[in-house]
Design a protein around this motif. Structure first.
Motif, PDB file in Angstrom:
ATOM      1  N   GLN A 110       0.851  -1.223   0.004  1.00  0.00           N
ATOM      2  CA  GLN A 110      -0.098  -0.100  -0.035  1.00  0.00           C
ATOM      3  C   GLN A 110       1.013   1.180  -0.003  1.00  0.00           C
ATOM      4  O   GLN A 110       1.882   1.072   0.624  1.00  0.00           O
ATOM      5  N   ASP A 111       0.565   2.229  -0.860  1.00  0.00           N
ATOM      6  CA  ASP A 111       1.239   3.813  -0.594  1.00  0.00           C
ATOM      7  C   ASP A 111       0.088   4.671  -0.418  1.00  0.00           C
ATOM      8  O   ASP A 111      -0.728   5.111  -1.466  1.00  0.00           O
ATOM      9  N   ILE A 112      -0.347   5.060   0.703  1.00  0.00           N
ATOM     10  CA  ILE A 112      -1.642   5.823   1.022  1.00  0.00           C
ATOM     11  C   ILE A 112      -1.171   7.333   1.042  1.00  0.00           C
ATOM     12  O   ILE A 112      -0.100   7.514   1.781  1.00  0.00           O
ATOM     13  N   THR A 113      -1.838   8.173   0.523  1.00  0.00           N
ATOM     14  CA  THR A 113      -1.420   9.478   0.604  1.00  0.00           C
ATOM     15  C   THR A 113      -1.719   9.944   1.879  1.00  0.00           C
ATOM     16  O   THR A 113      -2.703   9.624   2.447  1.00  0.00           O
ATOM     17  N   CYS A 114      -1.190  11.017   2.231  1.00  0.00           N
ATOM     18  CA  CYS A 114      -1.655  11.875   3.331  1.00  0.00           C
ATOM     19  C   CYS A 114      -3.249  12.309   3.436  1.00  0.00           C
ATOM     20  O   CYS A 114      -3.974  12.428   4.317  1.00  0.00           O
ATOM     21  N   GLU A 115      -3.657  12.822   2.053  1.00  0.00           N
ATOM     22  CA  GLU A 115      -4.724  13.285   1.876  1.00  0.00           C
ATOM     23  C   GLU A 115      -5.883  12.009   2.136  1.00  0.00           C
ATOM     24  O   GLU A 115      -7.080  12.272   2.645  1.00  0.00           O
ATOM     25  N   GLU A 116      -5.505  10.723   1.592  1.00  0.00           N
ATOM     26  CA  GLU A 116      -6.331   9.607   1.917  1.00  0.00           C
ATOM     27  C   GLU A 116      -6.498   9.271   3.053  1.00  0.00           C
ATOM     28  O   GLU A 116      -7.512   8.697   3.873  1.00  0.00           O
ATOM     29  N   LEU A 117      -5.576   9.583   3.924  1.00  0.00           N
ATOM     30  CA  LEU A 117      -5.329   8.891   5.522  1.00  0.00           C
ATOM     31  C   LEU A 117      -6.185   9.935   6.276  1.00  0.00           C
ATOM     32  O   LEU A 117      -7.124   9.699   7.016  1.00  0.00           O
ATOM     33  N   ALA A 118      -6.126  11.161   5.833  1.00  0.00           N
ATOM     34  CA  ALA A 118      -7.014  12.274   6.464  1.00  0.00           C
ATOM     35  C   ALA A 118      -8.658  12.025   6.289  1.00  0.00           C
ATOM     36  O   ALA A 118      -9.396  12.009   6.990  1.00  0.00           O
ATOM     37  N   ASP A 136      -1.721  11.468  12.307  1.00  0.00           N
ATOM     38  CA  ASP A 136      -1.656  11.591  10.732  1.00  0.00           C
ATOM     39  C   ASP A 136      -1.123  10.375  10.016  1.00  0.00           C
ATOM     40  O   ASP A 136      -1.309  10.053   8.753  1.00  0.00           O
ATOM     41  N   ASP A 137      -0.347   9.470  10.795  1.00  0.00           N
ATOM     42  CA  ASP A 137       0.546   8.176  10.292  1.00  0.00           C
ATOM     43  C   ASP A 137      -0.734   6.976  10.342  1.00  0.00           C
ATOM     44  O   ASP A 137      -0.001   5.967   9.911  1.00  0.00           O
ATOM     45  N   TYR A 138      -1.763   6.990  10.819  1.00  0.00           N
ATOM     46  CA  TYR A 138      -2.492   5.686  10.957  1.00  0.00           C
ATOM     47  C   TYR A 138      -3.576   5.882   9.998  1.00  0.00           C
ATOM     48  O   TYR A 138      -4.376   6.669   9.525  1.00  0.00           O
ATOM     49  N   ASP A 139      -3.704   4.554   9.619  1.00  0.00           N
ATOM     50  CA  ASP A 139      -4.838   4.225   8.705  1.00  0.00           C
ATOM     51  C   ASP A 139      -6.203   3.972   9.401  1.00  0.00           C
ATOM     52  O   ASP A 139      -6.197   2.941  10.030  1.00  0.00           O
ATOM     53  N   TYR A 140      -7.166   4.627   9.694  1.00  0.00           N
ATOM     54  CA  TYR A 140      -8.227   4.612  10.464  1.00  0.00           C
ATOM     55  C   TYR A 140      -9.238   3.445   9.781  1.00  0.00           C
ATOM     56  O   TYR A 140     -10.309   2.891  10.524  1.00  0.00           O
ATOM     57  N   ARG A 141      -9.126   3.026   8.645  1.00  0.00           N
ATOM     58  CA  ARG A 141      -9.907   1.647   8.339  1.00  0.00           C
ATOM     59  C   ARG A 141      -9.606   0.435   8.992  1.00  0.00           C
ATOM     60  O   ARG A 141     -10.380  -0.261   9.322  1.00  0.00           O
ATOM     61  N   GLU A 142      -8.444   0.654   9.686  1.00  0.00           N
ATOM     62  CA  GLU A 142      -7.974  -0.495  10.607  1.00  0.00           C
ATOM     63  C   GLU A 142      -8.982  -0.539  11.951  1.00  0.00           C
ATOM     64  O   GLU A 142      -9.310  -1.783  12.377  1.00  0.00           O
ATOM     65  N   VAL A 143      -9.619   0.528  12.268  1.00  0.00           N
ATOM     66  CA  VAL A 143     -10.421   0.509  13.383  1.00  0.00           C
ATOM     67  C   VAL A 143     -11.549  -0.229  12.982  1.00  0.00           C
ATOM     68  O   VAL A 143     -12.398  -1.081  13.843  1.00  0.00           O
ATOM     69  N   ASN A 144     -12.122   0.099  11.892  1.00  0.00           N
ATOM     70  CA  ASN A 144     -13.448  -0.785  11.451  1.00  0.00           C
ATOM     71  C   ASN A 144     -13.070  -2.280  11.216  1.00  0.00           C
ATOM     72  O   ASN A 144     -14.111  -3.073  11.320  1.00  0.00           O
ATOM     73  N   GLU A 145     -11.880  -2.433  10.726  1.00  0.00           N
ATOM     74  CA  GLU A 145     -11.610  -3.839  10.426  1.00  0.00           C
ATOM     75  C   GLU A 145     -11.521  -4.878  12.029  1.00  0.00           C
ATOM     76  O   GLU A 145     -11.880  -5.777  11.928  1.00  0.00           O
ATOM     77  N   LEU A 146     -10.979  -4.060  12.954  1.00  0.00           N
ATOM     78  CA  LEU A 146     -10.534  -4.699  14.133  1.00  0.00           C
ATOM     79  C   LEU A 146     -11.361  -4.619  15.445  1.00  0.00           C
ATOM     80  O   LEU A 146     -11.420  -5.607  16.248  1.00  0.00           O
ATOM     81  N   LEU A 147     -12.239  -3.588  15.242  1.00  0.00           N
ATOM     82  CA  LEU A 147     -13.253  -3.287  16.394  1.00  0.00           C
ATOM     83  C   LEU A 147     -14.692  -3.313  15.942  1.00  0.00           C
ATOM     84  O   LEU A 147     -15.046  -2.709  15.022  1.00  0.00           O
ATOM     85  N   ASP A 148     -15.366  -4.546  16.309  1.00  0.00           N
ATOM     86  CA  ASP A 148     -16.862  -4.984  16.069  1.00  0.00           C
ATOM     87  C   ASP A 148     -17.513  -3.713  16.481  1.00  0.00           C
ATOM     88  O   ASP A 148     -17.319  -2.843  17.436  1.00  0.00           O
TER      89      ASP A 148
END
Length: 435
Positions: A228-236, A361-373
């Protein structure tokens, strides 16, 4: 997550250290924290320093401020302890009739108490200015000491309610010899009787796929990161999406009747009890205040040094406590061993900060949805934002395949991440006030 073998002497010592004149009144809290002696030690050290060590505030005022913090969340368990401590320090009995009977200097803390507890992002340098000017003003050192106490007891209220500790039960709990069975060879230093009844209470996870599914998701995320190469804008954008979705999560509704109808009515210590948490952003609406970017004002780079400068070495104690709660692991998850739990722990911590508008800023918040029900998210949000609504039954209904000690660990992370969030907003306002 998980468990390790520890000598129970730390538990016994810490119970005696906590409010010695209160005859082990916080036994329930200590007993649960004794599942994690590595954390319990810095917690006890911090509590002792803030409430009993050197500092600008008199002892009676410290306990009265702690009482006001507990009252904001209707936590009669802590309020009763702090009332006794206040009196034992020679506090004026008249103050216990309510906030209106306290000196103006103490009454002036009410707004900061209210904002810290429910909407810390609203704290500004003007609030600090108001406290530090005029008659009965506070010194900056006193303000920092008071804010530390308020944030500590707000967060401790979350732990008390989040673990289902009975508000009325201030009698001593007995230490028994039952141990939590772990494949890794660890065992629990104590077996709590207050929040009993959890399916994972005895360390034998119920059958099902909760832990297996979570581990599979962590592996998938880990494998996909390299490509993955996620831009800062996408992370925001992903943070904003998570914040918006979190606003739509309904919290637990309590039948306790709010402030009214409790055995120990704490409304006399609270102005505007209707003022509660409000979602940082609502679905379909833009946030009314700018996101707090952790890279712009972080604990490590900014908050730690400011706190240490204004209030002795309390920053060092808090820093250790934050780090232990975040980093602590025994490499287990439910019945599984040799598990890297860092991804799950980071999701929990960052989700709590997200609830308060803080973005990493450096965290992908999609992981929250994946890991926390959904159930776990609802529990975390309720414990953070509306702890008075949470009961033992709610605690037992989440993370049903996890060991009891692991659930305590998650609640400890809620305590610490929430406290850090409150302090970051308050310290940022202090910094702006002084520059």
């Amino acid at each position: 997550m998980g468990q390790i073998v520890r000598n129970t002497q730390l538990y016994i010592d810490s119970v005696n250290q906590f409010y010695p004149c209160q005859e082990r009144a916080l036994n329930h809290v200590n007993q649960l924290m004794a599942y994690h002696p590595l954390y319990q030690e810095p917690f006890v050290q911090t509590q002792e320093f803030v409430m009993q060590g050197d500092g600008p505030l008199p002892y009676d005022q410290r306990h009265y401020i702690a009482l006001l913090a507990a009252a904001r969340h209707q936590c009669t368990y802590l309020a009763e302890v702090e009332t006794q401590e206040f009196l034992s320090c020679g506090g004026e009995k008249a103050w216990l009739q309510g906030l209106d009977f306290a000196p103006k200097k103490i009454r002036d803390l009410d707004e900061i108490n209210q904002l810290l507890a429910h909407r810390p992002w609203m704290i500004s340098k003007e609030h600090i200015l108001k406290l530090t000017t005029g008659n009965d003003s506070w010194s900056l050192a006193e303000v920092v000491h008071a804010i530390t106490i308020l944030a500590h007891f707000h967060a401790l209220s979350s732990f008390v309610f989040g673990c289902g500790i009975s508000q009325q039960s201030t009698q001593s709990l007995r230490l028994n010899s039952s141990r939590e069975s772990l494949k890794s060879g660890g065992s629990s230093p104590v077996q709590s009787t207050t929040p009993a009844g959890s399916p994972s209470h005895n360390g034998s996870p119920i059958a099902g796929g909760e832990v297996e599914n979570l581990m599979r998701k962590m592996r998938t995320i880990s494998e996909s990161k390299s490509s993955q190469d996620i831009t800062c804008e996408e992370l925001a954008r992903r943070f904003e999406s998570e914040a918006t979705e979190s606003a739509s999560i309904s919290t637990i509704h309590s039948s306790s009747g709010g402030f009214l109808g409790r055995e120990n009515d704490l409304t006399r210590f609270v102005n505007d009890p209707a003022f509660t948490y409000q979602d940082f952003t609502k679905r379909g609406e833009a946030a009314e205040v700018p996101t707090f970017r952790i890279q712009d004002y972080s604990w490590d780079d900014h908050g730690y040094s400011l706190l240490n400068r204004l209030y002795n070495d309390v920053g060092k104690l808090l820093d250790k406590k934050f780090k232990v709660a975040y980093d602590m692991t025994y490499y287990t998850m439910g019945g599984k061993t040799n598990v890297d739990t860092s991804m799950f722990r980071r999701a929990v911590w960052n989700y709590i900060h997200c609830l308060f508008g803080i973005r990493h800023d450096d965290y992908d918040y999609r992981e929250v949805n994946e890991l926390l029900d959904g159930n776990l998210k609802q529990y975390i949000k309720s414990v953070c934002c509306y702890p008075e609504r949470v009961s033992k039954q709610h605690y037992e209904s989440v993370m049903r395949e996890f060991k009891y000690s692991e659930k305590v660990h998650v609640t400890l992370m809620i305590l610490e991440a929430r406290m850090q969030a409150e302090l970051l907003y308050a310290l940022r306002a202090l910094m702006r006030h002084t520059t």
